[in-house]
Enzyme design. Structure first.
Site, PDB file in Angstrom:
ATOM      1  CB  ALA A  53       0.438   1.453  -4.400  1.00 44.31           C
ATOM      2  CE1 TYR A  54      -1.526   9.015  -0.745  1.00 45.18           C
ATOM      3  CE2 TYR A  54       0.626   9.215   0.301  1.00 45.18           C
ATOM      4  CZ  TYR A  54      -0.594   9.764  -0.052  1.00 45.18           C
ATOM      5  OH  TYR A  54      -0.880  11.075   0.274  1.00 45.18           O
ATOM      6  CG  ASN A  55       5.327   6.455  -0.631  1.00 45.45           C
ATOM      7  OD1 ASN A  55       4.369   6.943  -0.034  1.00 45.45           O
ATOM      8  ND2 ASN A  55       6.314   5.845   0.011  1.00 45.45           N
ATOM      9  N   PRO A  83       0.805  -1.230   0.000  1.00 46.91           N
ATOM     10  CG  PRO A  83      -0.946  -1.590   1.509  1.00 46.91           C
ATOM     11  CD  PRO A  83       0.371  -2.155   1.061  1.00 46.91           C
ATOM     12  CB  SER A 137      -0.383   7.456  -6.544  1.00 51.97           C
ATOM     13  OG  SER A 137      -0.553   7.825  -5.192  1.00 51.97           O
TER      14      SER A 137
END
Length: 222
Positions: A87-89, A84, A91
């Site tokens: 993926a956030y970083n 998670p 994005s």
């Protein structure tokens, strides 16, 4: 608006954080799909309207996490080895790459519209609701050291959107230590967000993924 800035504005601020491995209905990894591709598509569809304004402005909201985003994790469809936070970083790095490449293309096309980026620092919002229980406990007990109220976090975005002295390609964030808190000011973006080749690669990938082609001459951007 007053103070010499009469233009139309768009703030790209939709966001997911700490999501389990899942896809959007179009088949994209959910955080990249919502945090980046949605903004890319919306901006492209509205760009013609923004350019009809005498001084259009587009602000894309990123995060301090962009500094640790991996350029190898920008594939919007891959769930291989999904984590998670990774993926956030990625994005949030994509947000900066998009904002700066958009500014490059707008400037090359002599557009009066400008593109900027901003981040809120450590803002106390509901974004952390999906975090692990350990993270939520730490945030509830020690988070005040590194966070500020949501309204204070919004100031960086508001300055990027309204300051008549702002110029395309600037990146605003809190001015305190570590950019966690404080009054907004311009900051240098992470080097990985400024690489022209990476910006162009993400742009091409995003056009294919969304089916949205910008009304900007591609040859003017190189």
């Amino acid at each position: 608006m007053d103070d010499g800035y009469p233009g139309a504005g768009l703030i790209n601020n939709a966001g997911l954080w700490w999501q389990p491995a899942q896809r959007t209905k179009d088949g994209f990894e959910s955080q990249m799909g919502v945090n980046h591709l949605g903004h890319f598509a919306l901006t492209g569809l509205l760009l013609d309207m923004l350019e009809r304004s005498p001084a259009g402005r587009i602000v894309t909201v990123s995060s301090k996490a962009a500094a640790t985003g991996s350029v190898t994790a920008l594939d919007p469809r891959s769930l291989d080895g999904y984590r998670p936070t990774t993926a956030y970083n990625a994005s949030k790095l994509a947000n900066l790459l998009f904002a700066f490449e958009l500014q490059h293309r707008l400037a090359a096309a002599d557009s009066s519209t400008i593109s900027l980026a901003a981040h809120p620092g450590g803002a106390r919002t509901s974004l952390f609701r999906d975090a692990s229980s350990g993270f939520r406990v730490a945030n509830a007990t020690l988070g005040w050291l590194f966070t500020q109220p949501a309204r204070a976090g919004a100031l960086s975005v508001l300055r990027a959107a309204t300051d008549p002295r702002a110029v395309g390609g600037e990146y605003y964030g809190p001015g305190g230590p570590g950019q966690f808190k404080g009054n907004p000011k311009p900051h240098r973006a992470p080097d990985r967000a400024c690489d022209p080749a990476t910006r162009r690669r993400l742009w091409a990938m995003s056009e294919v993924a969304t089916g949205v082609a910008y009304p900007l001459p591609a040859e003017a951007a190189h």
